[in-house]
Design an enzyme around this catalytic site. Structure first.
Site, PDB file in Angstrom:
ATOM      1  N   VAL A 108       0.923  -1.143   0.215  1.00  0.00           N
ATOM      2  CA  VAL A 108      -0.357   0.239  -0.099  1.00  0.00           C
ATOM      3  C   VAL A 108       1.029   0.846  -0.204  1.00  0.00           C
ATOM      4  CG1 VAL A 108      -1.958   1.334   0.968  1.00  0.00           C
ATOM      5  CG2 VAL A 108      -1.780  -1.529   1.091  1.00  0.00           C
ATOM      6  N   PRO A 109       1.209   1.881  -1.044  1.00  0.00           N
ATOM      7  CA  PRO A 109       2.076   3.233  -1.408  1.00  0.00           C
ATOM      8  C   PRO A 109       2.121   3.767  -0.138  1.00  0.00           C
ATOM      9  CG  PRO A 109       0.962   2.687  -3.308  1.00  0.00           C
ATOM     10  CD  PRO A 109       0.349   2.197  -2.175  1.00  0.00           C
ATOM     11  N   CYS A 110       2.035   4.110   0.704  1.00  0.00           N
ATOM     12  CA  CYS A 110       2.316   5.063   1.106  1.00  0.00           C
ATOM     13  C   CYS A 110       3.345   6.233   1.517  1.00  0.00           C
ATOM     14  CB  CYS A 110       1.868   4.400   2.831  1.00  0.00           C
ATOM     15  SG  CYS A 110       3.314   3.689   3.449  1.00  0.00           S
ATOM     16  N   HIS A 111       4.161   5.799   0.476  1.00  0.00           N
ATOM     17  CA  HIS A 111       5.338   6.486   0.340  1.00  0.00           C
ATOM     18  C   HIS A 111       5.269   7.763  -1.051  1.00  0.00           C
ATOM     19  CE1 HIS A 111       5.790   2.965  -1.512  1.00  0.00           C
ATOM     20  NE2 HIS A 111       6.052   3.083  -2.692  1.00  0.00           N
ATOM     21  N   ARG A 112       3.897   7.299  -1.586  1.00  0.00           N
ATOM     22  CA  ARG A 112       3.723   8.080  -2.793  1.00  0.00           C
ATOM     23  C   ARG A 112       2.426   9.026  -2.320  1.00  0.00           C
ATOM     24  NH1 ARG A 112       2.471   3.084  -6.547  1.00  0.00           N
ATOM     25  NH2 ARG A 112       4.104   2.338  -6.472  1.00  0.00           N
TER      26      ARG A 112
END
Length: 305
Positions: free
Chosen positions: A271-275
């Site tokens: 779940v791309p929380c880095h985006r």
DNA sequence: ATGACATTCTTGT
DNA sequence: ACAAGAATGTCAT
């Protein structure tokens, strides 16, 4: 519980995911050092010469070694990690839409993430029970971003990813505690054999295929699930601000709450929380260490290149 | 650049 | 119930 993971430690080793207890050799240590150096000094873009001398290597050796890990050159990596580049990610035109499936509470494939996943939200009951009745198997594996803690529920074709956390070698206990505290009533057992496959599936882009989507299960409050679902819709090579996300879930003033929910995402990276970035393009924060967030963005720039 | 504060949700008493 | 805190954003200095 709050941890400070401020060193980067990015690590793919010869293209293979290793298990936590496998011996590290010189290459591994060097790559880790290189990413740390570039990530910490993202503001002044060190030259190849500087990087090489920091590592105590020749320029050619440095170039080759790094490119093998990142898929892009050290130079490109530094650029990928600048504020400018982050702003470019935010500019990306097409706004990802919420999956209709979310409305229905059903699982569905999301093609927007390059790491094709099918996700479903777990019943609110499990959340309220703080994971009670849930059987979680976990294992640590080396990955391009350090040690990955993989947590899985179910078996065989039903195996579903529930948690993914990161830490540096030696900090495994902390990471495990951090994750356990999210579902304190679940039962936990180590199962490296099971989680290894999951790790390989996640961190080697060659294994990213729509034919074998990765199953993930989101366990959280209603609000959190809506936020995470939105994150899942941000494609590789793009990013959204916290306010973008607040608008996407039709709660435009909940910007700060969104930040909290993003930070609480239990399946980091997938779940791309880095985006999720600040409005200025600044990286603002990351539960598993800001440097690691930069490493992920840089690594992804290599994958999509 | 720094600080106050508006605003929403979660979590621990 | 209530209060504190969070991976934000905006406006004033």
């Amino acid at each position: 519980m709050k941890h400070d993971y401020h060193s980067p430690k990015a690590l793919r080793y010869g293209g293979h995911i290793l298990e936590a207890n496998e011996t590290l050799d010189g290459d591994y240590v060097t790559i880790r050092k290189a990413v740390e150096f570039l990530s910490l000094r993202w503001q002044d873009q060190p030259s190849l010469t500087e990087l090489a001398s920091h590592l105590g290597l020749g320029e050619t050796a440095t170039q080759k070694l790094f490119t093998r890990w990142a898929g892009i050159s050290p130079k490109a990596f530094s650029q990928a990690v600048t504020l400018d580049h982050a702003k470019r990610l935010l500019r990306d035109e097409d706004l990802p839409i919420l999956d209709a499936s979310f409305e229905l509470g059903l699982s569905s494939p999301s093609r927007l993430h390059d790491l094709f996943v099918t996700h479903e939200a777990m019943s609110p009951g499990i959340w309220k029970a703080r994971g009670g009745g849930l059987n979680l198997e976990y294992g640590f594996h080396q990955c391009p971003f350090g040690q990955a803690l993989v947590m899985v529920t179910g078996e065989g074709v039903n195996a579903s990813l529930v948690g993914l956390a990161f830490c540096d070698a030696g900090e495994e206990a902390l990471a495990l505690e951090d994750m356990k505290s999210r579902w304190p009533n679940a039962s936990y057992s180590e199962n490296i054999a099971l989680t290894r496959d999951m790790a390989k599936r996640i961190f080697d882009p060659q294994n990213w295929s729509p034919d074998t989507p990765l199953r993930v299960t989101l366990i959280g409050t209603d609000f959190q699930i809506r936020v995470w679902d939105t994150l899942l819709g941000i494609p590789l090579g793009s990013a959204k601000t916290y306010s973008d996300i607040a608008e996407a879930i039709e709660n435009p003033k909940a910007v700060r709450a969104v930040g909290a929910a993003v930070g609480r995402n239990p399946i980091s990276f997938v779940v791309p929380c880095h985006r999720a970035l600040g409005k200025s393009g600044a990286l603002t924060g990351y539960h598993w260490g800001l440097t690691r967030k930069r490493a992920m963005l840089g690594w992804e720039a290599g994958v999509s290149a």
